[in-house]
Design an enzyme around this catalytic site. Structure first.
Site, PDB file in Angstrom:
ATOM      1  N   GLY A 684    -106.145  43.241 -59.722  1.00 17.21           N
ATOM      2  CA  GLY A 684    -104.956  43.856 -60.302  1.00 17.21           C
ATOM      3  C   GLY A 684    -105.019  43.869 -61.811  1.00 17.21           C
ATOM      4  O   GLY A 684    -105.861  43.216 -62.434  1.00 17.21           O
ATOM      5  N   GLY A 686    -102.516  43.556 -65.276  1.00 12.40           N
ATOM      6  CA  GLY A 686    -101.214  43.137 -65.751  1.00 12.40           C
ATOM      7  C   GLY A 686    -100.975  43.538 -67.189  1.00 12.40           C
ATOM      8  O   GLY A 686    -101.696  44.367 -67.762  1.00 12.40           O
ATOM      9  N   PHE A 688    -101.343  41.853 -69.992  1.00 11.05           N
ATOM     10  CA  PHE A 688    -102.268  41.394 -71.007  1.00 11.05           C
ATOM     11  C   PHE A 688    -103.712  41.321 -70.530  1.00 11.05           C
ATOM     12  O   PHE A 688    -104.563  40.733 -71.194  1.00 11.05           O
ATOM     13  CB  PHE A 688    -101.845  40.011 -71.517  1.00 11.05           C
ATOM     14  CG  PHE A 688    -100.505  40.013 -72.185  1.00 11.05           C
ATOM     15  CD1 PHE A 688    -100.253  40.826 -73.277  1.00 11.05           C
ATOM     16  CD2 PHE A 688     -99.482  39.222 -71.700  1.00 11.05           C
ATOM     17  CE1 PHE A 688     -99.004  40.836 -73.884  1.00 11.05           C
ATOM     18  CE2 PHE A 688     -98.238  39.220 -72.304  1.00 11.05           C
ATOM     19  CZ  PHE A 688     -98.000  40.038 -73.396  1.00 11.05           C
ATOM     20  N   GLY A 689    -104.023  41.893 -69.371  1.00 18.54           N
ATOM     21  CA  GLY A 689    -105.403  41.842 -68.930  1.00 18.54           C
ATOM     22  C   GLY A 689    -105.553  42.173 -67.474  1.00 18.54           C
ATOM     23  O   GLY A 689    -104.636  42.689 -66.832  1.00 18.54           O
ATOM     24  N   VAL A 691    -107.236  40.911 -63.506  1.00 16.86           N
ATOM     25  CA  VAL A 691    -107.556  39.766 -62.665  1.00 16.86           C
ATOM     26  C   VAL A 691    -108.631  40.171 -61.673  1.00 16.86           C
ATOM     27  O   VAL A 691    -108.507  41.199 -60.994  1.00 16.86           O
ATOM     28  CB  VAL A 691    -106.314  39.246 -61.925  1.00 16.86           C
ATOM     29  CG1 VAL A 691    -106.672  38.034 -61.081  1.00 16.86           C
ATOM     30  CG2 VAL A 691    -105.207  38.884 -62.910  1.00 16.86           C
ATOM     31  N   LYS A 706    -108.570  35.618 -64.625  1.00 17.12           N
ATOM     32  CA  LYS A 706    -107.755  36.505 -65.456  1.00 17.12           C
ATOM     33  C   LYS A 706    -108.466  36.696 -66.795  1.00 17.12           C
ATOM     34  O   LYS A 706    -108.621  35.747 -67.569  1.00 17.12           O
ATOM     35  CB  LYS A 706    -106.374  35.897 -65.669  1.00 17.12           C
ATOM     36  CG  LYS A 706    -105.436  36.752 -66.513  1.00 17.12           C
ATOM     37  CD  LYS A 706    -104.071  36.077 -66.608  1.00 17.12           C
ATOM     38  CE  LYS A 706    -103.086  36.893 -67.435  1.00 17.12           C
ATOM     39  NZ  LYS A 706    -101.767  36.226 -67.499  1.00 17.12           N
ATOM     40  N   ASP A 812     -90.695  35.936 -66.792  1.00 13.56           N
ATOM     41  CA  ASP A 812     -91.311  37.147 -66.239  1.00 13.56           C
ATOM     42  C   ASP A 812     -91.458  37.021 -64.727  1.00 13.56           C
ATOM     43  O   ASP A 812     -92.486  37.366 -64.161  1.00 13.56           O
ATOM     44  CB  ASP A 812     -92.680  37.384 -66.892  1.00 13.56           C
ATOM     45  CG  ASP A 812     -93.155  38.825 -66.688  1.00 13.56           C
ATOM     46  OD1 ASP A 812     -92.325  39.691 -66.347  1.00 13.56           O
ATOM     47  OD2 ASP A 812     -94.356  39.084 -66.864  1.00 13.56           O
TER      48      ASP A 812
END
Length: 969
Positions: A684, A686, A688-689, A691, A706, A812
């Protein structure tokens, strides 16, 4: 002309698509690269190339059906069931004169049913079940002369059923269950000479069932249960309804005997007359060979005489019998031995609260598929037959409230599938069989109020599955409480009072952190209360009265959430605490402890007298020593924090350190683990980066890696924040970080990564909103699984807010940040936006206003909503929408999958099981409680929100209640 017609259809389909959110990408084929007749869910006629079928059922679609649907003038069939369409049913459906089948069930349509649907004169089937429709059923529907099936169940419809429906001469099936219809059942229904199925249960109908309905010879299913009907069943029931297969008249006010003619009803497979006022003898059912559900509970049947239960022998011919319930009647006499010959398909057998005597036939062991055996509150005596151990599928057995004697058979340990076992209120003696330790799935065990003796087997208190309660009270048990009691980590209530238990309460009891009620009174326990009990944060009621406990009353009792505390008649001494539960002499009892002193005036204890040596002041030397030690400790803390920040702000090329036992990983080892950060291993992306799934050489274990995208603003700060958070927190419902890497990649660019424990079941988001490629029947989460996940998340938040070293808010929290392991246990992850609250904690976590800035993903900051929901606009959000539904029609905010979860066949969908079969209403009760928690937790004003510890407590109670329902059902 055809070209124009084709263009009309294409434009109408495009308008339809434009109004619908499509998270599963069903409409990916709806583009100009192909003819609309080739689009998914669209079928056209061969001759005119016009749309004749629109089938988009069960595709996770949400939105409003636009009026342009009326432009598809050649439509014969529309199937939009099992989606999330809302708003009103467009009246433009009335323009579809060729329409034969319309399926709109299992959506969220609201408003009234358009009366002009009656213009669709070719309609054969109209299904509107499981929506939020209101108002009356249009009388105009009486003109749909071709209509064969009409389904309107599970809505909020009201008023009377229009007598005009008696004109539907072609009607075969009419279901209107779970609405608010009232008045009488129309006499004109007797004109429906082709009617095969009538479902009217769970409304507010009054009066009698029109006798004309009992004369419809084609009738196979008659369901009118759950109303306020009166009168009696006709004596010639079978002769007038010769094709009857299922009858449900339960939960009404019917009277009289069961018609003798029913003995000839050979086709009946469901016979439900529970919770009425039927009286007299039960006739033979020997002709009902296909019978699988038989419920006559909650009546006044029987006479308390010897042969009352002989009719059970006639049921031995029913080779498909699964549910047999005769609870709450007046049946007397013994259980006939013929119950040994009942079908091995029998799953549930209910006999509770009658006047049954005699013994339990050993042949009960022949019913090898029995899962529920309930015979509470009778006069059954003798031994529990050892053959009971042959029922190895048993999950719920209740033999309590009888006169059973003798020993509990060792064979009871063979009931390895048991979840609840009740043997309380009998005359059982001897020791508790250690074989019960084999029942590793037990949630509840009740052996109270017998004559049991001997020690408590350690195998019993080692049953970590026990979570509802363990009750061994009011027996003659002796010896010590085994230290294995500490394994009852999930137990909610423990009752050991009224025995002869002695020695000290084991310190291991402090591990029972879920216990809410602990009753140890009326025993011979001695010594002090163990200090480990300070860990029992869930404890609400503690009773240790009438023992031989001694020492001072621990101060930690004041810090627990106790609402009731009894320490009476022991040997406690010293000062009584004054905080917490000790503020109330009503909630706390300490009488009979002659050496207690102090406390608040209401306790009327003498004042404490201290020795002068205990009151001397701290010497100057001691003060200096304490000051020096404090200074060293403070300096050490500052140096430790400084080291942490320096280490993370320093650019180093090496892998993360091995302090705290973390393994070394480098950029190259992570590159290899992910096969060069291959897209095949991408799990996936996200904020900021990305995974990736990887296989680490060092441990040969699968991990989640991650990789921070440091070109994104805030990524480095997120890395530091997550490192800072994860180094301070440890909890079973938080994602476990294995190590971190901070260095350079092969091009000399900064590189940062975090390595986590891999979660095989992905994120909660994937389960709640599966894509078309992910969606299968197995991808659905059951209600129990959802409650488990919600409880897991609440546990994690409770730890972060109240129990970790420095309180923390996640900032979050959303479904994509909740990960599920192979057992679907939830773990909260992604702490890149987490914030420590050393100073603001009190404001934020005690429902006060907070100045903390809003962070996190749009739509998940309270009051949250799913950002793609088009319906939320003009100030409407999920919180307000759901809050309104609680006061109006709560079903509209519940996933239809959950409302259908307990319904295992199409036929049973129109039946509301009684509360012994764990009805739809009990599931709804749990769902409403959960929704109320969600609404309270998402209030716009922080001071109005529920504290997470309270939310967790309520979720745990709902979970226990739901488990009870599931087991019984």
């Amino acid at each position: 002309m055809e070209v124009g017609g084709n263009e009309t259809d294409r434009l109408a389909l495009q308008e339809f698509k434009a109004h619908i959110a499509d998270p599963s990408r069903v409409f990916s084929s709806w583009n100009d690269s192909s003819h609309f007749c080739e689009w998914y869910g669209v079928k056209c006629s061969h001759r005119h190339r016009r749309v004749i079928v629109l089938d988009l059922h069960s595709k996770n679609l949400l939105g409003v059906v636009p009026p342009h649907i009326g432009n598809l003038s050649f439509l014969r069939e529309v199937d939009l069931r099992n989606n999330s369409f809302h708003s009103e049913i467009p009246s433009e459906f009335s323009r579809l004169f060729r329409l034969q089948k319309l399926f709109l069930n299992n959506n969220s349509f609201s408003g009234q049913i358009p009366s002009n649907l009656s213009r669709c004169s070719n309609l054969l089937t109209l299904v509107l079940d499981f929506n939020m429709l209101e108002g009356n059923l249009p009388a105009e529907f009486g003109s749909l002369s071709k209509l064969r099936g009409l389904g309107i169940q599970a809505n909020s419809l009201m008023g009377n059923i229009p007598p005009s429906l008696g004109n539907l001469s072609s009607l075969r099936l009419f279901t209107a269950t779970h609405n608010n219809f009232g008045g009488t059942i129309p006499e004109t229904f007797g004109q429906l000479r082709n009617l095969e199925g009538l479902g009217l249960q769970w409304n507010k109908f009054v009066g009698t069932v029109p006798i004309s309905i009992f004369n419809i010879s084609t009738m196979t299913v008659l369901y009118v249960g759950g109303n306020q009907l009166k009168g009696a069943l006709p004596s010639d029931l079978h002769f007038t309804l010769p094709n009857l297969e299922g009858i449900d008249v339960g939960f009404n006010h019917l009277v009289g005997p069961i018609p003798e003619s029913i003995s000839n009803a050979s086709n009946v497979d469901e016979f439900l007359i529970q919770s009425n006022n039927f009286i007299g003898k039960v006739p033979s059912f020997s002709m009902m060979r296909g019978l699988y559900w038989f419920d006559i509970s909650g009546n006044d049947l029987g006479s308390g005489q010897f042969a009352d239960l002989n009719f059970l022998c006639s049921l031995t011919n029913s080779t498909k019998l699964k549910f047999l319930d005769i609870d709450y009647n007046a049946f007397g006499g013994p259980l006939p031995n013929c119950i040994s010959n009942l079908s091995i398909t029998l799953s549930e057998f209910g006999l509770s609260y009658n006047h049954i005597s005699g013994t339990l036939p050993s042949g009960i062991g022949n019913l090898i598929n029995l899962e529920t055996l309930v015979m509470w509150g009778n006069n059954i005596s003798g031994n529990i037959p050892s053959e009971i151990g042959d029922l190895n599928k048993m999950s719920f057995m209740a033999l309590g409230g009888n006169n059973f004697s003798g020993h509990i058979p060792e064979s009871i340990g063979n009931l390895r599938m048991s979840i609840k076992l009740y043997l309380e209120d009998n005359n059982l003696r001897g020791s508790i069989p250690s074989s019960l330790g084999n029942c590793q799935k037990l949630l509840l065990l009740d052996l109270a109020r017998n004559n049991l003796s001997g020690n408590i087997p350690q195998e019993i208190v080692s049953l970590s599955s026990l979570s509802i309660y363990l009750d061994l009270s009011q027996n003659s048990l002796n010896g010590s409480l085994p230290r294995e009691v500490g394994k009852l980590k999930n137990l909610g209530e423990l009752y050991l009072h009224g025995n002869r238990l002695s020695q000290e309460i084991p310190s291991s009891i402090g591990s029972c952190t879920s216990i809410e009620r602990l009753y140890l009174e009326d025993n011979f326990f001695e010594g002090p209360l163990p200090s480990t009990m300070s860990s029992m944060r869930g404890l609400q009621v503690l009773n240790v009265s009438n023992n031989q406990l001694s020492g001072q009353i621990p101060e930690y009792l004041a810090s627990l959430n106790l609402t009731n505390l009894s320490l009476s008649y022991n040997n406690f001494k010293g000062a009584l605490p004054t905080q917490g539960v000790f503020k109330s002499a009503i909630s706390t009892s300490v009488v009979g402890n002659k050496k207690l002193c102090g406390g608040l005036p209401d306790f009327q204890l003498p004042k404490c007298k201290y020795e002068q040596s205990k009151l001397r002041r701290i010497s100057k030397t001691a003060k200096i020593l304490i000051s020096t030690v404090s200074a060293f400790v403070g300096a050490a803390c500052i140096l430790s924090l400084s080291y942490f920040w320096l280490r993370h702000n320093k650019n180093v090329s090496t892998s993360s350190s091995s302090e705290n036992g973390l393994m070394h990983v480098s950029y190259h080892s992570l590159l290899k683990a992910t096969d060069g950060f291959s897209s095949i291993n991408l799990l996936g992306v996200g904020s900021f980066g990305s995974v990736y799934k990887g296989l680490l050489d060092q441990t040969q274990s699968i991990v989640a890696i991650k990789i921070l995208d440091l070109t994104r603003h805030g990524a480095s700060k997120s890395f530091i924040a997550e490192c800072g958070a994860l180094r301070r927190i440890r909890h079973r419902n938080l994602v476990k970080v294995l190590t971190a890497c901070s260095g350079f990649d092969s091009n000399g660019n900064d590189f940062k990564a975090l390595v986590y424990e891999f979660m095989s079941n992905g994120s909660l988001d994937e389960w709640l909103y599966p894509s078309a490629s992910q969606y299968t029947e197995k991808s659905k989460l059951s209600l129990l699984e959802r409650v488990n996940i919600a409880t897991d998340v609440a546990c994690a938040l409770d730890y972060l807010h109240h129990h970790c070293e420095t309180p923390m808010v996640h900032c979050d929290l959303k479904p994509s940040n909740v990960l599920l392991d192979d057992e679907k246990t939830a773990h909260v992850g992604d702490f890149g936006l987490a914030r420590f609250l050393p100073e603001e904690m009190h404001k934020l976590l005690t429902n006060q206003s907070s100045s903390i800035g809003v962070k996190g993903s749009f739509g998940y900051v309270a009051p949250g909503k799913k950002p793609t929901d088009d319906m939320f606009e003009n100030g409407l959000n999920l919180h307000r929408y759901t809050n309104a539904a609680l006061a109006d029609r709560v079903e509209k905010v519940i996933d239809p999958i959950l409302l259908q979860e307990n319904q295992d066949s199409k036929k049973r969908q129109t039946i509301a099981p009684d509360d012994k079969n764990k009805s739809w209403f009990r599931t709804l009760e749990c769902l409403v409680s959960i929704i109320e928690i969600g609404v309270t937790c998402s209030s716009e004003s922080p001071r109005e929100r529920m504290v997470i510890s309270d939310a967790l407590n309520r979720l745990q109670k709902i979970k226990k209640k739901l488990l009870e329902f599931i087991v019984i059902a």
